[in-house]
Enzyme design. Sequence first.
Site, mmCIF file in Angstrom:
data_model
loop_
_atom_site.group_PDB
_atom_site.id
_atom_site.type_symbol
_atom_site.label_atom_id
_atom_site.label_comp_id
_atom_site.label_asym_id
_atom_site.label_seq_id
_atom_site.Cartn_x
_atom_site.Cartn_y
_atom_site.Cartn_z
ATOM 1 N N THR A 142 1.444 1.481 7.841
ATOM 2 C CA THR A 142 1.389 2.934 8.030
ATOM 3 C C THR A 142 0.884 3.318 9.403
ATOM 4 O O THR A 142 1.267 4.357 9.948
ATOM 5 C CB THR A 142 0.473 3.557 6.950
ATOM 6 N N TYR A 169 6.540 8.815 3.682
ATOM 7 C CA TYR A 169 6.939 8.464 5.053
ATOM 8 C C TYR A 169 7.442 7.033 5.023
ATOM 9 O O TYR A 169 7.360 6.358 3.993
ATOM 10 C CB TYR A 169 5.728 8.559 6.005
ATOM 11 N N THR A 204 -1.920 -1.534 5.071
ATOM 12 C CA THR A 204 -3.200 -1.650 4.359
ATOM 13 C C THR A 204 -3.080 -2.337 2.994
ATOM 14 O O THR A 204 -4.082 -2.751 2.431
ATOM 15 C CB THR A 204 -3.841 -0.259 4.172
ATOM 16 N N ASP A 205 -1.850 -2.471 2.478
ATOM 17 C CA ASP A 205 -1.710 -3.018 1.123
ATOM 18 C C ASP A 205 -2.219 -4.456 1.003
ATOM 19 O O ASP A 205 -2.815 -4.823 -0.010
ATOM 20 C CB ASP A 205 -0.250 -2.950 0.660
ATOM 21 N N LYS A 243 -9.005 -2.816 -0.443
ATOM 22 C CA LYS A 243 -8.451 -1.467 -0.574
ATOM 23 C C LYS A 243 -8.734 -0.992 -1.995
ATOM 24 O O LYS A 243 -8.226 -1.545 -2.965
ATOM 25 C CB LYS A 243 -6.941 -1.500 -0.305
ATOM 26 N N GLU A 290 -18.765 -16.932 -20.298
ATOM 27 C CA GLU A 290 -17.499 -16.539 -20.939
ATOM 28 C C GLU A 290 -16.672 -17.733 -21.400
ATOM 29 O O GLU A 290 -16.165 -17.746 -22.497
ATOM 30 C CB GLU A 290 -16.621 -15.668 -20.037
HETATM 31 N N1 GLN Z 1 -1.344 2.580 4.274
HETATM 32 C C1 GLN Z 1 -0.504 1.584 4.454
HETATM 33 O O1 GLN Z 1 -0.519 0.925 5.473
HETATM 34 C C2 GLN Z 1 0.476 1.296 3.349
HETATM 35 C C3 GLN Z 1 1.886 1.120 3.881
HETATM 36 C C4 GLN Z 1 2.595 -0.116 3.401
HETATM 37 N N2 GLN Z 1 2.739 -0.166 1.996
HETATM 38 C C5 GLN Z 1 1.911 -1.345 3.964
HETATM 39 O O2 GLN Z 1 1.000 -1.894 3.404
HETATM 40 O O3 GLN Z 1 2.305 -1.760 5.011
#
Ligand code: GLN
Length: 337
Positions: A20, A34, A100-101, A173, A294
């Site tokens: 992103t 986007y 970010t994923d 995340k 467990e």
């Molecule tokens: N906020 C993000 O970067 C998510 C965008 C995309 N799904 C990725 O991880 O590249």
Amino acid sequence: KEVETQQKLANVVILATGGTIAGAGASAANSATYQAAKVGIEQLIAGVPELSQLANVRGEQVMQIASESITNDNLLQLGRRVAELADSNDVDGIVITHGTDTLEETAYFLNLVEKTDKPIIVVGSMRPGTAMSADGMLNLYNAVAVASSKDARGKGVLVTMNDEIQSGRDVSKMINIKTEAFKSAWGPLGMVVEGKSYWFRLPAKRHTMDSEFDIKTIKSLPDVEIAYSYGNVSDTAYKALAQSGAKAIIHAGTGNGSVSSRVVPSLQALRKDGVHIIRSSHVNAGGFVLRNAEQPDDKYDWVVAHDLNPQKARILAMVALTKTNDSKELQRMFWEY
Ligand SMILES: NC(=O)CC[C@H](N)C(=O)O
């Protein structure tokens, strides 16, 4: 005078991979709708002219993808490029722009395999640069600030999001719609404000210079998969993953890595067939899985992931399996890293 300041500035290389932070939407109101991985690194750098006051910055486009599509080969390619740059005398710090994923996976991978004390910062954004209140500019500015700081050396791979400096090992995340998306169960290491870093704590786990793993000796990564647990879960996924060649299966368990009584016999059988069973937890704010709590891990010869979430446990298991196939050694590594 200008030449003098230029010479004193650190040399920082930005390796761009997509996400992103390189995303673009149709209008400024599109903060969530986007396309990721659209804008090239030269344009990203040009969008933050203040970077040149922090460091001599240059960029490289390593790949241009959304991070959910990153493969093990991509990870190795990125890791090798980071190592080459870290070895170079004219590089003081490295920034990686990333979706970010899976950012937390890449950051942990690099934290394990890069033999350098130079700062390596992984950064992304939650909104594309085309959106109102886009967070990428400041996140990138902060990443370059930390990458050019001497104080950031030897602290392992770091993540700068939302003004916080997080350990690449711990950060995850936690939510996908807020700019305050990245958290660590154990808190951030510091803050970066107006280009200056403020530190509060240090990572206690082995990393980078202190790690027994080295990207230069890793030819490929073994197949390690994750199976998610929930009420009424069956053993179908575990068996299928083993059949397709998984060397280890990360049990993304409920609670403290608990395992359904319907699944236990199959996991015992898989372990007898040579597949490692690694118990982790998918609880949101951070799991904490202990041996023989467990389930009788000693008896079944299973491994626990302790506080590593399933996706981070997968990264460590892959790296660890390049060195050993011994479950006791794997468990030692899961305590130490
Ligand atoms: N906020 C993000 O970067 C998510 C965008 C995309 N799904 C990725 O991880 O590249």
